[in-house]
Design a protein around this motif. Structure first.
Motif, PDB file in Angstrom:
ATOM      1  N   ALA A  53      -0.294  -4.081  -5.176  1.00 40.88           N
ATOM      2  CA  ALA A  53       0.679  -3.016  -4.937  1.00 40.88           C
ATOM      3  C   ALA A  53       1.434  -3.281  -3.637  1.00 40.88           C
ATOM      4  O   ALA A  53       0.874  -3.853  -2.691  1.00 40.88           O
ATOM      5  CB  ALA A  53      -0.018  -1.662  -4.860  1.00 40.88           C
ATOM      6  N   PRO A  54       2.703  -2.864  -3.544  1.00 36.05           N
ATOM      7  CA  PRO A  54       3.495  -3.093  -2.321  1.00 36.05           C
ATOM      8  C   PRO A  54       3.157  -2.073  -1.237  1.00 36.05           C
ATOM      9  O   PRO A  54       4.028  -1.412  -0.670  1.00 36.05           O
ATOM     10  CB  PRO A  54       4.931  -2.936  -2.820  1.00 36.05           C
ATOM     11  CG  PRO A  54       4.831  -1.932  -3.918  1.00 36.05           C
ATOM     12  CD  PRO A  54       3.510  -2.216  -4.608  1.00 36.05           C
ATOM     13  N   THR A  55       1.859  -1.943  -0.931  1.00 37.94           N
ATOM     14  CA  THR A  55       1.389  -0.843  -0.079  1.00 37.94           C
ATOM     15  C   THR A  55       0.671  -1.318   1.174  1.00 37.94           C
ATOM     16  O   THR A  55      -0.042  -0.542   1.817  1.00 37.94           O
ATOM     17  CB  THR A  55       0.430   0.051  -0.900  1.00 37.94           C
ATOM     18  OG1 THR A  55      -0.586  -0.774  -1.520  1.00 37.94           O
ATOM     19  CG2 THR A  55       1.177   0.805  -1.973  1.00 37.94           C
ATOM     20  N   TRP A  56       0.861  -2.585   1.545  1.00 40.81           N
ATOM     21  CA  TRP A  56       0.115  -3.164   2.659  1.00 40.81           C
ATOM     22  C   TRP A  56       0.267  -2.372   3.956  1.00 40.81           C
ATOM     23  O   TRP A  56      -0.684  -2.207   4.709  1.00 40.81           O
ATOM     24  CB  TRP A  56       0.550  -4.623   2.853  1.00 40.81           C
ATOM     25  CG  TRP A  56      -0.199  -5.368   3.911  1.00 40.81           C
ATOM     26  CD1 TRP A  56      -1.526  -5.678   3.922  1.00 40.81           C
ATOM     27  CD2 TRP A  56       0.341  -5.909   5.115  1.00 40.81           C
ATOM     28  NE1 TRP A  56      -1.854  -6.386   5.055  1.00 40.81           N
ATOM     29  CE2 TRP A  56      -0.725  -6.537   5.805  1.00 40.81           C
ATOM     30  CE3 TRP A  56       1.621  -5.934   5.678  1.00 40.81           C
ATOM     31  CZ2 TRP A  56      -0.544  -7.183   7.033  1.00 40.81           C
ATOM     32  CZ3 TRP A  56       1.795  -6.580   6.896  1.00 40.81           C
ATOM     33  CH2 TRP A  56       0.722  -7.186   7.564  1.00 40.81           C
ATOM     34  N   VAL A  57       1.448  -1.878   4.236  1.00 45.76           N
ATOM     35  CA  VAL A  57       1.669  -1.087   5.458  1.00 45.76           C
ATOM     36  C   VAL A  57       2.000   0.362   5.135  1.00 45.76           C
ATOM     37  O   VAL A  57       2.628   1.061   5.938  1.00 45.76           O
ATOM     38  CB  VAL A  57       2.762  -1.706   6.359  1.00 45.76           C
ATOM     39  CG1 VAL A  57       2.279  -3.004   6.979  1.00 45.76           C
ATOM     40  CG2 VAL A  57       4.048  -1.938   5.584  1.00 45.76           C
ATOM     41  N   ALA A  58       1.566   0.852   3.976  1.00 49.20           N
ATOM     42  CA  ALA A  58       1.846   2.235   3.575  1.00 49.20           C
ATOM     43  C   ALA A  58       0.745   3.165   4.070  1.00 49.20           C
ATOM     44  O   ALA A  58       0.224   3.998   3.334  1.00 49.20           O
ATOM     45  CB  ALA A  58       2.001   2.332   2.064  1.00 49.20           C
ATOM     46  N   ASN A  59       0.373   3.010   5.342  1.00 53.02           N
ATOM     47  CA  ASN A  59      -0.608   3.907   5.953  1.00 53.02           C
ATOM     48  C   ASN A  59       0.081   4.755   7.028  1.00 53.02           C
ATOM     49  O   ASN A  59       1.232   4.524   7.389  1.00 53.02           O
ATOM     50  CB  ASN A  59      -1.793   3.116   6.523  1.00 53.02           C
ATOM     51  CG  ASN A  59      -1.401   2.118   7.597  1.00 53.02           C
ATOM     52  OD1 ASN A  59      -0.842   2.476   8.632  1.00 53.02           O
ATOM     53  ND2 ASN A  59      -1.693   0.833   7.371  1.00 53.02           N
TER      54      ASN A  59
END
Length: 294
Positions: A53-59
């Protein structure tokens, strides 16, 4: 994917974030093309695929740096899982896993502000819970630079009831940016989490940086994946780079094939900085039905 988007596809990725691409038709089209190309390669080589998912920095902290509120991050993480699930449904003839990509809270290359394990668990469980509730198959923690953050991520995943993989990054000497050896890091995480991780990986490093630390030691049984850089540059050099170093795709495929031959438990292979589908094709060409081509 992100380095290719930035340097060759012309996409702007503030904060190195790819999840904003979910907000536009052009962005979603480009993401879908990556995933469908990977599935097509897996189909051709008779292997499985893991879609990150393209969520590596979605924190929370990394999102705030580019203007994203926590509520919007929940939406984007949920949307990312739904997007991957939709693609999988369109290609049910290939074994595919969807992975919730989780990155470090701070700079992976220079982890100066380190959390303890409890702090890391409390921080990362926010994103991991969203991904788990959305139906992701597993959590993959990429470019992790110190053991306490890895322990916290694993414990958070365990609380959420979802499998987890930890990918440590290493410097050119084969050690984590904190100076800890790879073997020590893997053993420390397993000891602190009752071995909950499905397996461990190395990512964001060229094979030349770590192949000398691989051995027949017991911890190697837990190392099952390599997601490597095309570039031989150090992390510091990559940070300062203004152009893409895509290395040699053929050589990279051959190096990974040799590592698999020496350590057959390493069976999850992929590309990190500087790689694209050329590199993936060269890596996959060494494997037919999960076995090395003679």
């Amino acid at each position: 994917m992100e380095t290719d988007l930035l340097f060759t596809q012309g996409f702007d990725l503030p904060g190195f974030a790819s999840y904003p691409l979910l907000e536009t038709t052009a962005g979603r089209r480009q993401l879908r093309a990556y995933y469908e190309d990977l599935i097509a390669l897996a189909r051709d080589k008779d292997v499985g695929a893991i879609l990150e998912a393209p969520t590596w920095v979605a924190n929370r902290d990394r999102g705030a740096q580019i203007g994203y509120e926590p509520a919007t991050l929940v939406e984007r993480n949920t949307q990312a899982v739904a997007f991957l699930s939709e693609i999988c449904a369109d290609h049910d003839d290939v074994p595919v896993l969807t992975s919730g990509n989780v990155g470090p809270r701070a700079d992976a290359y220079a982890p100066t502000e380190q959390m303890n394990a409890a702090q890391a668990e409390a921080y990362h469980i926010e994103q991991i819970n969203v991904l788990a509730q959305a139906g992701i198959h597993l959590i993959s923690a990429y470019t992790i630079a110190y053991t306490e953050e890895a322990i916290g991520i694993v414990n958070a995943a365990r609380q959420c009831g979802v499998p987890v993989v930890v990918a440590f990054t290493v410097e050119t000497d084969g050690r984590l940016p904190t100076g800890v050896s790879l073997g020590q890091a893997i053993k420390a995480v397993d000891n602190a989490t009752d071995g909950y991780s499905a397996y461990f990986m190395i990512n964001c490093a060229h094979p030349d940086h770590f192949q000398h630390v691989l051995s027949d030691a017991s911890w190697m049984a837990r190392l099952k994946g390599l997601v490597v850089n095309a570039s031989r540059c150090s992390h510091a050099e990559l940070d300062q780079s203004t152009k893409l170093d895509d290395g040699d795709p053929v050589e990279l495929g051959q190096q990974l094939a040799a590592l698999h031959r020496n350590y057959p438990n390493i069976r999850v292979l992929g590309g990190c900085c500087g790689t694209d589908m050329r590199h993936m094709a060269e890596i996959a060409s060494a494997f037919q039905g999960g076995k090395l081509v003679p």
